[in-house]
Design a protein around this motif. Sequence first.
Motif, mmCIF file in Angstrom:
data_model
loop_
_atom_site.group_PDB
_atom_site.id
_atom_site.type_symbol
_atom_site.label_atom_id
_atom_site.label_comp_id
_atom_site.label_asym_id
_atom_site.label_seq_id
_atom_site.Cartn_x
_atom_site.Cartn_y
_atom_site.Cartn_z
ATOM 1 N N LEU A 87 35.018 3.421 -11.323
ATOM 2 C CA LEU A 87 33.749 2.707 -11.427
ATOM 3 C C LEU A 87 33.139 2.369 -10.072
ATOM 4 C CD1 LEU A 87 34.597 0.240 -14.344
ATOM 5 C CD2 LEU A 87 33.357 2.407 -14.465
ATOM 6 N N THR A 88 33.994 2.123 -9.090
ATOM 7 C CA THR A 88 33.477 1.634 -7.802
ATOM 8 C C THR A 88 33.519 2.658 -6.678
ATOM 9 O OG1 THR A 88 35.673 0.750 -7.228
ATOM 10 C CG2 THR A 88 34.156 -0.721 -8.386
ATOM 11 N N GLY A 89 34.276 3.729 -6.846
ATOM 12 C CA GLY A 89 34.438 4.704 -5.774
ATOM 13 C C GLY A 89 33.252 5.631 -5.609
ATOM 14 N N ALA A 90 33.202 6.291 -4.453
ATOM 15 C CA ALA A 90 32.157 7.278 -4.179
ATOM 16 C C ALA A 90 32.594 8.641 -4.705
ATOM 17 C CB ALA A 90 31.904 7.359 -2.673
ATOM 18 N N TRP A 91 31.614 9.455 -5.117
ATOM 19 C CA TRP A 91 31.902 10.766 -5.706
ATOM 20 C C TRP A 91 31.120 11.838 -4.973
ATOM 21 C CZ3 TRP A 91 35.484 11.138 -9.670
ATOM 22 C CH2 TRP A 91 35.909 9.908 -10.181
ATOM 23 N N ALA A 92 31.674 13.042 -4.940
ATOM 24 C CA ALA A 92 31.008 14.143 -4.232
ATOM 25 C C ALA A 92 31.461 15.476 -4.824
ATOM 26 C CB ALA A 92 31.340 14.091 -2.736
ATOM 27 N N HIS A 93 30.771 16.534 -4.444
ATOM 28 C CA HIS A 93 31.116 17.885 -4.885
ATOM 29 C C HIS A 93 31.822 18.623 -3.749
ATOM 30 C CE1 HIS A 93 28.835 17.812 -8.687
ATOM 31 N NE2 HIS A 93 28.007 17.024 -8.028
ATOM 32 N N VAL A 94 32.611 19.614 -4.107
ATOM 33 C CA VAL A 94 33.288 20.436 -3.111
ATOM 34 C C VAL A 94 32.287 21.439 -2.568
ATOM 35 C CG1 VAL A 94 35.173 22.069 -2.693
ATOM 36 C CG2 VAL A 94 35.508 20.164 -4.286
ATOM 37 N N ASP A 95 32.075 21.430 -1.273
ATOM 38 C CA ASP A 95 31.084 22.307 -0.639
ATOM 39 C C ASP A 95 31.437 23.779 -0.859
ATOM 40 O OD1 ASP A 95 29.810 20.068 0.319
ATOM 41 O OD2 ASP A 95 30.749 20.156 2.306
ATOM 42 N N GLY A 96 30.439 24.536 -1.290
ATOM 43 C CA GLY A 96 30.592 25.976 -1.413
ATOM 44 C C GLY A 96 31.366 26.449 -2.622
ATOM 45 N N SER A 97 31.794 25.530 -3.500
ATOM 46 C CA SER A 97 32.594 25.928 -4.662
ATOM 47 C C SER A 97 31.725 26.019 -5.900
ATOM 48 C CB SER A 97 33.725 24.921 -4.893
ATOM 49 O OG SER A 97 34.418 25.216 -6.091
ATOM 50 N N SER A 98 31.422 27.238 -6.313
ATOM 51 C CA SER A 98 30.642 27.415 -7.542
ATOM 52 C C SER A 98 31.488 27.089 -8.764
ATOM 53 C CB SER A 98 30.128 28.851 -7.622
ATOM 54 O OG SER A 98 31.217 29.779 -7.593
#
Length: 586
Positions: A435-446
């Motif tokens: 609920l409190t953490g930051a989220w992101a996507h893996v760069d370059g991974s389709s």
Amino acid sequence: MATAVAGTAATVTWSALAVLVSGRGLGAGNEGFYLLAYGRWHEDRRTFTGAQYLYGPLFDLLGHDIGGLRLLRLTSILVVHLVLGIAFARWLRAHRPWAPRGSSWEYAVASLVTASGAILYGWLPRTPGYNDVTVLGSELLVALMLVSLRAADRDRDVPLLVGAAIGFVAGAMVLAKPPSAVSLVVILIASAFTLHLAGARPLRLALPMVAGVVMFALAVQVLVDPWSQILPPLRQQISIVSGSTHSPLEVVTWYAESSLEVLAAALVLCAPTAIAVVIARFLPTTLPGRHATVGVVGVAASAALLASVGGFRSGAGNVLAFASGIAACVLLVLTSSAVRRLRKPVRVSSYAMVLVLLGIVPLLQGVGTNNALYATAVNGAGLWIALTIALVTARPWRATTASVIALGATTLGVTISVVVGVDGLVHEAGGAGLLTGAWAHVDGSSELASIALPASEADTYSRMRSDLGITPGSHRPMLAFGELAQYVLILGGRPIGEAWYSSYDDGLNAADLRAACRHGNPWGDQQPLVVANRDPSATELAAWRVCGVDFSTEYRDVTPPAAPDGVRVLRWAGDTAVRPDAAGSP
């Protein structure tokens, strides 16, 4: 009404959580294996399970959306448990003339069975797999049998459509896990005997069942792939697995030993309740609420003991704890029911056979893997909850000690299922930072574009890809020893045949390697990139030599600094596609 509200609230809670976290996190091991298999279901055909032919095309239709695939699994769990709950409740009402009139009683029963479906998030990945097909398929078969029994109880012929549905489901189960065919035959024979005892004509369903199997086969042939392309590699891989792993006798012995282990743990958990009953015999018989107090205190004490050993926590390493908790609940209800039925003869009837099937089907559907039998059986806890409900309601309610214990144990069983399932969803999706953490996507991974990971985790994987020089869409061949299939997915790789390389079964790993090189080394100047959490065994090194590779001298450690502790990346010395200085050394 309170029971119905509680059951519904529990189901809404865990299913809403499953929806909310469907696009977050990536499970280790199993989930990576399934996603690799489904993403390349028509390319890498060497697999010990045919589940990829069921879920692979659906994954394609979803545009390889991992969150969408997880929602598909959630939908199947909810629908099957709801169907089972309704079929069970309607059948049970015919045997409970004292039950309250109206649909609220049936709704309450169905709501508890549906809520227990949360247990499928206890240790299985959020992505569907062959365990889902066998568990949900078995529960559907039981539901269809109950529909047939209800028709027989009302002096009606069993609908032929039921037989066709049974055949279709059976076909899917055998494709997903071929060894389940033996257990499936046992379930079908027992179901036919149950229908016979009810006065139905089970042979009337034989032709529709065959038609259902044929319809399934045609659907796969037309909509998925020709059987001539599915069966040969599937048979070959099953032969490799059966020839490289434990013998049938060893597997049966393992099932027996693991079952005794969970039974012993369950008996220990039942001890506080038994002690409370013994102490109660010394209490004044005139004490108000004596029976209810003893039952509640006893079950609460067992629940407290279960909590102290982690029985409300999820995870593959914690299955024994929560499985023994559910087993203890079933034992308490069985014992309480036996006490209530003292001196009453037990006769063979369709009703008795249904109770037997509710007890043994979870065990039967779990046969066919090298997992402990309790680990696969507990996934079918919905059937065990139905069994406990049948036993609790076997007589008009009286607040005896046995009745209160049985009711409390049933409530505890549903609670374990829901709490463990919720914990599994939270853990798989990111744990405390959900609920409190930051989220992101893996760069370059389709491959992972459809899901977000905890920011620190996504950064780690992005830097690994960058340090290794992985370019989007490269799909280079990779092997992940030590059940690290998710790293093949993370690094955008293409698995070599079977995507599952065991942590402990080096014989199976070696057999997979030899099978990949049966026509010579197929990789040329782009030998597989290897991800591992251990050194290769002598057996695996010998298999590499069959491929014409001296792994000890021809592979270099290029583990990037960003790699998690214990994870190593190795490349072939002649490989120019991976940066040679990823680890700061040639």
